[in-house]
Enzyme design. Structure first.
Site, PDB file in Angstrom:
ATOM      1  CB  CYS A 199      -1.110  -0.100   1.099  1.00 22.56           C
ATOM      2  SG  CYS A 199      -1.912   1.700   1.130  1.00 22.56           S
ATOM      3  N   GLY A 200       0.983   1.947  -1.085  1.00 17.71           N
ATOM      4  CA  GLY A 200       1.879   2.945  -1.231  1.00 17.71           C
ATOM      5  C   GLY A 200       1.356   4.235  -0.325  1.00 17.71           C
ATOM      6  N   GLY A 256      -1.645   3.830  -4.364  1.00 19.93           N
ATOM      7  CA  GLY A 256       0.000   3.708  -4.614  1.00 19.93           C
ATOM      8  C   GLY A 256       0.431   2.794  -5.518  1.00 19.93           C
ATOM      9  CB  SER A 257       0.389  -0.973  -5.109  1.00 15.30           C
ATOM     10  OG  SER A 257      -0.717  -1.067  -4.572  1.00 15.30           O
TER      11      SER A 257
END
Length: 344
Positions: free
Chosen positions: A97-98, A263-264
């Site tokens: 999880c960015g 994010g990802s």
């Protein structure tokens, strides 16, 4: 962090620091969680999701939980890592999880988990998807913007034809950016971001795509089969990319919709844009959440390899913000100790 020995659902009292990154709520666990066993971080992730699933239910299911991503510190097994973390939400564990990682970077400095240095502090964080180097701006005792470098991100398959009722045949791409995502053009499914009804339409169609793609595509990852996890669909609007360097996107996960830009998912999307000639190596763009209207900056910074795949390292830069603290408790006679899943 104080781990709770012999933890059960009946004696949980979990303290969290609450943050958000561009609309994605983040819960960083400070005290009260059990020490998750496992020889590797992927073992720990799998144990959390199976043997310690009551933690996920207690924190993520209603009435205590919501759409937040929880961050749980564990002991790293990579000698190059300064820290290691697991991610989970109501649907289960995430390989990456960015947004949570960006928020956790500031938290590390502000809470003394690493020694802060000016003007930037570098931290190597082990995530289930691999080692993620981050850099946090730091000046006069104040933490700021954080940048992360993704694990090798790659396009898995492009122009996959799927049929959706009421829409017909559409083409989608599948890419990996720490997790696997299907990427679909908002225009192709009749979505025009800017109105609530468009977000609801994107959600409905995104869930249809999720169901279709898991039946059609068999995922694999060169490093570990446990990374071959389908996270969801990213509905993207790139109409402003060539003029304003802005992308709007909405992540539709297995059972919910992403509040932030993801994010990802951004790492997966941007390498797809690169492969299709819509962005160049080193060229940055702002990836905004279609829901919150704000987002971070991302760019592809270098070529690499991941098994047979032509892969790239993606840099994402942004900032998580503090919004409070929480102590999560329960009473012994509470019939909803492990919560329930409501309609999104």
């Amino acid at each position: 962090m104080v781990f709770l020995k012999d933890a059960t659902i009946d004696n949980l009292k979990i303290t969290t620091c609450e943050m958000h990154t561009y609309g994605t709520p983040i819960k960083i666990i400070e005290n009260g969680a059990p020490d998750i066993p496992g020889g590797t971080i992927l073992d720990k992730m799998n144990n959390l999701e199976t043997k310690f699933s009551y933690i996920i239910k207690f924190m993520s299911y209603e009435p205590r939980g919501h759409h937040a991503v929880s961050v749980l510190r564990v002991k790293p097994d990579n000698p190059k890592a300064d820290l290691a973390i697991l991610f989970y939400e109501k649907e289960g564990c995430l390989t990456m999880c960015g947004e949570a990682t960006l928020a956790f970077g500031r938290y590390c400095l502000d809470n003394g988990l690493v020694k802060a240095t000016e003007p930037e502090t570098s931290i190597a964080i082990q995530c289930p998807c691999g080692l993620v180097p981050i850099s946090v701006k730091y000046k006069n005792g104040i933490s700021g913007n954080t940048s992360l470098r993704s694990v090798p991100s790659f396009v898995f398959e492009t122009d996959i034809e799927i049929h959706l009722d009421d829409i017909g045949v559409i083409n989608v791409d599948v890419a990996f950016g720490g997790g696997f995502y299907t990427i679909v053009s908002a225009e192709d499914i009749g979505v025009n971001f800017g109105e609530i009804k468009s977000l609801k339409l994107a959600s409905r169609i995104g869930h249809m795509i999720n169901e279709a793609i898991v039946k059609k595509v068999k995922l694999s990852h060169p490093d570990n089969d446990d990374l071959a996890i389908f996270n969801g669909t990213l509905v993207v609007d790139t109409s402003d990319l060539s003029t304003d360097r802005v992308v709007k996107q909405m992540a539709v996960f297995r059972d919910s919709e992403g509040r932030g830009p993801c994010g990802s998912g951004t790492s997966a999307h941007i390498v797809t844009l690169l492969a299709k000639g819509k962005l160049a190596l080193g060229e940055s763009a702002v990836f905004k959440s279609a829901m919150s209207g704000v987002g971070f900056t991302a760019k592809v910074i270098e070529k690499t390899k991941c098994g047979k795949h032509r892969a790239f390292t993606v840099e994402i830069s942004g900032k998580g913000h503090y919004i409070g603290k929480q102590v999560m408790t329960m009473e012994q006679d509470d019939a909803l100790k492990t919560g329930f899943i409501g309609i999104s």
